[in-house]
Design a protein around this motif. Structure first.
Motif, PDB file in Angstrom:
ATOM      1  N   ASP A 680       0.860  -1.178   0.000  1.00 63.84           N
ATOM      2  CA  ASP A 680       0.000   0.000   0.000  1.00 63.84           C
ATOM      3  C   ASP A 680       0.900   1.233   0.000  1.00 63.84           C
ATOM      4  OD1 ASP A 680       0.893   0.522   2.604  1.00 63.84           O
ATOM      5  OD2 ASP A 680      -0.891  -0.323   3.548  1.00 63.84           O
ATOM      6  N   TRP A 681       0.302   2.410  -0.068  1.00 66.12           N
ATOM      7  CA  TRP A 681       1.111   3.615  -0.246  1.00 66.12           C
ATOM      8  C   TRP A 681       1.775   4.091   1.039  1.00 66.12           C
ATOM      9  CZ3 TRP A 681       3.040   4.742  -4.632  1.00 66.12           C
ATOM     10  CH2 TRP A 681       2.356   4.367  -5.804  1.00 66.12           C
ATOM     11  N   GLU A 707      -5.865   1.009  -4.243  1.00 65.26           N
ATOM     12  CA  GLU A 707      -4.827   1.842  -3.695  1.00 65.26           C
ATOM     13  C   GLU A 707      -3.618   0.990  -3.343  1.00 65.26           C
ATOM     14  OE1 GLU A 707      -4.756   5.285  -3.178  1.00 65.26           O
ATOM     15  OE2 GLU A 707      -6.472   5.169  -4.499  1.00 65.26           O
ATOM     16  N   TRP A 709       0.148  -0.904  -5.126  1.00 63.52           N
ATOM     17  CA  TRP A 709       1.085  -0.983  -6.245  1.00 63.52           C
ATOM     18  C   TRP A 709       1.938  -2.220  -6.029  1.00 63.52           C
ATOM     19  CZ3 TRP A 709       6.486  -0.605  -5.642  1.00 63.52           C
ATOM     20  CH2 TRP A 709       6.917  -0.212  -4.362  1.00 63.52           C
ATOM     21  N   SER A 731       1.235   0.405 -10.808  1.00 57.82           N
ATOM     22  CA  SER A 731       0.556   1.153  -9.755  1.00 57.82           C
ATOM     23  C   SER A 731      -0.545   2.030 -10.317  1.00 57.82           C
ATOM     24  CB  SER A 731       1.564   2.048  -9.014  1.00 57.82           C
ATOM     25  OG  SER A 731       2.063   3.061  -9.892  1.00 57.82           O
ATOM     26  N   LEU A 733      -1.590   5.770  -8.846  1.00 59.07           N
ATOM     27  CA  LEU A 733      -0.955   6.632  -7.860  1.00 59.07           C
ATOM     28  C   LEU A 733      -1.953   7.283  -6.919  1.00 59.07           C
ATOM     29  CD1 LEU A 733       1.805   8.320 -10.006  1.00 59.07           C
ATOM     30  CD2 LEU A 733       2.106   6.672  -8.182  1.00 59.07           C
ATOM     31  N   LYS A 735      -1.565   9.228  -2.562  1.00 58.51           N
ATOM     32  CA  LYS A 735      -0.522   9.737  -1.730  1.00 58.51           C
ATOM     33  C   LYS A 735      -0.303   8.886  -0.499  1.00 58.51           C
ATOM     34  CE  LYS A 735      -2.696  13.896  -0.404  1.00 58.51           C
ATOM     35  NZ  LYS A 735      -2.752  15.148   0.222  1.00 58.51           N
ATOM     36  N   TYR A 767      11.280   3.711  -6.921  1.00 56.59           N
ATOM     37  CA  TYR A 767      10.312   3.761  -5.833  1.00 56.59           C
ATOM     38  C   TYR A 767      11.062   3.589  -4.506  1.00 56.59           C
ATOM     39  CZ  TYR A 767       5.957   3.611  -8.551  1.00 56.59           C
ATOM     40  OH  TYR A 767       4.904   3.921  -9.372  1.00 56.59           O
TER      41      TYR A 767
END
Length: 815
Positions: A680-681, A707, A709, A731, A733, A735, A767
């Protein structure tokens, strides 16, 4: 436009010569751009009209009439040429008239070295060792004891019995064909030439040269063939396929003296290599159709030393980018043959790229236009082609046949005239009619295919330039081809490049007048300022970024209004970076698609990106900026061109994600392990798929398995024991804690590359995951950097999520 006059003071020359001297004097120009009248001591010498030729004129009859006080070296002019102009009527670098990534300056003048050369009519026993690759000239205009001037040198190495229509037999002997263009000051009946390869302890028999009659106003061609057994020399390979082995080839010439028992001797050494290179455009064998499922039609790929390989490159190239082929585009200029102080490499271009292990795809200079066919043009083009053919690997042309009205012109120039010239000059250099072509119906006689094709079959090669943002990752818009010779998307240069070109703080905005004036996509079609068609190119970059990425704020109504504040400057820098990220994403996607095609029915075996280098600070398709700074694309290309590549292919219409591993290792399978992890992000692992062992054949691929990637990476064992790694991302995108496309920028005045501190692998634009540290080292290139010890505080780190921070700053219209 005004005419320009270039004048040289000849006092030093006349101080060393006499009007009664029996020596002969030559005036040598290695590059005149383009139309010029040449006079010597107010005496007309010549009128010239071809930038791509070298010119040698005999001044001997004019020496008695000249004196130090009245000698004028070069007055001349280019006439009145304006842009727009009918550029195809003149043999001049086509980019000078403007392109969609360069300025239209239309320069004129002496753009390469020029010499006065005196040739003695008396030989002596001294040995003259010439230090570099011919054509040879003395260090200045001076008298010498040399009795011969070597005007041209050609070295063509091929397999015995092979030519353009007859493939080489790999076990056959090598033939070293050496051609010398000589201008002699003495009459000699029995001059000789002997060749040697010192590293191999090989020396040829002594060859007798043609009679030299002592008239320096005439060129005498000496051509010899030296036959060498196949097994003796080690073969040259591109750097990623083997060793780019080169050898010193020494030529020793002996000229008997008419006045003594001693002979005058002259020797020189050049570098060369032994390899065969073919452009295979023959029909696909039926066995490949039946057994491998290859789509019928014609092949289009290169073979080096009898082995097919995946061609990866760009217009001009770099070994550090993993590329093995360099395309010299047909709208520029033939690369330099003469070593002079202003060439960075200071050696013959071909020898330089051979040393690096890179193949050269060179084009005759007829880009995107058909020249009018008439005797006047062909008379100028013929010596141009003969002078420039030496040393290249593949000869092609770049032109745009558009409709049957131009078919006769195209056939005359590209099927017949240039083909016949090229194949008469070299047995080792392949030829094709156009950079993008459907190939030929017959190789002997050479008859082009044009649209004579069977529906569903695949012929020739292809290209792709699609500026619709929604098509960027739509595989159905990518060409299914044997080879993709040209594809790209444009981006802004970095803020550091703009700082070299912009003078006012108010200019640092995406659509400021000065920035837009350097946007030449689409070209203006005239001299209007700023370019009225610039909004098309600016809009394509903007819309692509908005559709696919988090973007910075747009300043004012059209991003052309700026206060010059630090925040506005940061916003402009972020826009430049964001357009580069999109460029890198879409081109890396295409490279992976074309590499995967090697194992599909289209059997794609090459992809050449447009373009490598900038020629000024402006929006362009390049991966390297004007001063040598790498864009995001350069790092993305390096990853995408590694010998073993892992890439996720997402097809939204089918809701299908396929992870493929591709290999261009020759001849052997590659085994390794692929790891696929969903995050997850915030950087938390959502799903870690168990490691997948894979085996991928040579020139083929293996399909792997809201949400979030996914990071995909591999470790593979290469033949010979080396280990290689590669990673990719898929992914949508949002935040969070992960920093996508983390980008490190080195300070102004520095040129270099970022590498992983532990492995030395080129690394940037990655990344960054919380809890997984990366240690990055900057390797400075001191030769081209004006700042030798950059302050660590001046390095900048950014990611795509920095754009969202700019949006939340409240300055400007947030998106």
């Amino acid at each position: 436009m005004d005419n320009w006059t270039y004048t040289a003071d000849l006092s030093p020359f006349f101080a060393t010569t006499s009007a009664n001297s029996s020596e002969q004097t030559l005036l040598v120009f290695y590059g005149l751009d383009t139309i010029a009248n040449i006079t010597f001591a107010d005496i007309p010498v010549a009128w010239v009209n071809n930038q791509f030729r070298q010119y040698v004129f005999d001044l001997t009859p004019h020496i008695p009439a000249a004196s130090a006080s009245d000698a004028t070296f070069y007055p001349g002019g280019n006439g009145v040429f304006e842009v727009p102009a009918a550029r195809y009527y003149i043999r001049k670098q086509q980019i000078d008239f403007g392109w969609d990534w360069g300025p239209a300056f239309v320069p004129s003048g002496i753009h390469k070295s020029a010499y006065l050369i005196t040739i003695s009519n008396e030989s002596d026993s001294s040995i003259s060792n010439l230090p570099s690759t011919p054509p040879y000239s003395p260090s200045g205009s001076t008298n010498t004891t040399d009795v011969v001037f070597i005007e041209e040198l050609g070295v063509d190495i091929y397999k015995l019995g092979s030519n353009f229509t007859v493939p080489p037999i790999q076990s056959a002997d090598w033939v070293v064909n050496v051609s010398l263009a000589l201008r002699a000051g003495i009459s000699v009946d029995a001059s000789t030439l002997q060749l040697a390869l010192p590293e191999l302890n090989l020396t040829s028999e002594t060859f007798t040269l043609p009679v030299l009659d002592g008239r320096a106003n005439e060129t005498v061609w000496a051509i010899v063939q030296w036959q060498i057994p196949d097994a003796i020399p080690q073969r040259w390979y591109p750097h990623n396929l083997g060793t780019p082995q080169l050898y010193n080839l020494t030529a020793s010439l002996t000229f008997p003296s008419s006045t003594s028992s001693e002979s005058h001797q002259l020797s020189f050494t050049t570098r060369t290599g032994f390899r065969t290179i073919r452009l295979v455009q023959l029909p696909v064998p039926q066995s490949n159709v039946d057994q491998r499922g290859i789509t019928p039609g014609d092949q289009y790929h290169f073979e080096v030393n009898g082995e097919e390989f995946w061609s990866k490159g760009s217009n001009l190239s770099a070994v550090m980018g993993g590329q093995n082929i360099i395309r010299v585009w047909g709208g520029g200029i033939y690369q330099p043959f003469l070593c002079t102080h202003f060439w960075l490499a200071c050696m013959h271009f071909t020898i330089y790229v051979m040393k690096l292990g890179i193949l050269a795809w060179s084009e005759f200079l007829f880009s995107d236009a058909l020249s009018p066919i008439n005797p006047f043009l062909l008379e100028s083009v013929e010596p141009e082609i003969r002078e420039n053919i030496e040393g290249i690997v593949i000869q092609t042309n770049q032109s745009l046949p558009n409709g049957t009205i131009y078919l006769d012109q195209f056939v005359t120039m590209f099927q017949d005239f240039l083909h016949d010239l090229e194949t008469s000059e070299s047995r080792s250099v392949p030829y094709t009619d156009c950079s993008t072509t459907n190939g030929f119906l017959s190789i002997d006689p050479y008859i082009l295919r044009f649209d004579n094709a069977t529906p569903g079959d695949i012929y020739g090669n292809s290209e792709r330039f699609d500026y619709t943002a929604g098509d960027a990752f739509d595989y159905s818009t990518y060409p299914v081809a044997r080879f993709v010779n040209e594809f790209g998307f444009h981006s802004m240069p970095s803020i550091y490049a703009w700082e070299q070109a912009l003078l006012s703080p108010l200019d640092f905005a995406f659509n400021s007048t000065v920035v837009v004036s350097r946007e030449h996509h689409d070209p203006a079609g005239g001299l209007a300022f700023p370019n009225p068609n610039a909004p098309e190119g600016q809009g394509e970059m903007t819309l692509a970024a908005i559709l696919w990425l988090p973007v910075p704020p747009i300043l004012g109504a059209n991003s052309s209004v700026t206060s010059g504040s630090s925040l506005d400057n940061a916003t402009f820098a972020a826009w430049c970076y964001t357009t580069q990220v999109f460029q890198a994403l879409t081109i890396a996607s295409e490279i992976a698609f074309y590499r995967r095609g090697a194992g599909l029915p289209n059997n794609n075996l090459g992809g050449i990106v447009w373009q490598l280098n900038d020629i000024w600070q402006a929006p362009s398709w390049s991966s390297v900026e004007y001063d040598g700074r790498w864009k995001v694309l350069a790092y993305a290309e390096e990853r995408a061109y590694r010998p073993v590549l892992i890439h996720p292919f997402w097809v939204p219409e089918q809701e299908n994600l396929e992870v493929s591993v591709m290999s261009d290792i020759l001849g052997e399978n590659v085994q390794g392990t692929a790891q696929m992890t969903w995050y997850d992000w915030s950087g938390n692992v959502v799903l870690a798929i168990p490691p997948v062992n894979f085996t991928v054949p040579s020139l083929n691929f293996t399909a792997g398995i809201e949400e979030v990637w996914m990071l995909v990476n591999i470790t593979a064992e290469l033949p010979g024991g080396d280990t290689i790694s590669n990673e990719g991302y898929v992914s949508s995108l949002s935040k969070g804690g992960v920093a996508p496309w983390t980008w490190i920028e080195h300070p102004q005045g520095t040129i270099g590359v970022f590498v992983d501190a532990a492995t030395g692998v080129i690394t940037n634009g990655f990344y960054l995951i919380p809890g997984i540290p990366k240690s990055i080292k900057f390797i400075l290139n001191p030769t081209v950097s004006t700042v030798q010890s950059p302050d660590p505080e001046n390095f900048v780190v950014r990611s795509l999520f920095n754009n969202t921070l700019l949006n939340s700053a409240g300055d400007g219209d947030a998106i």
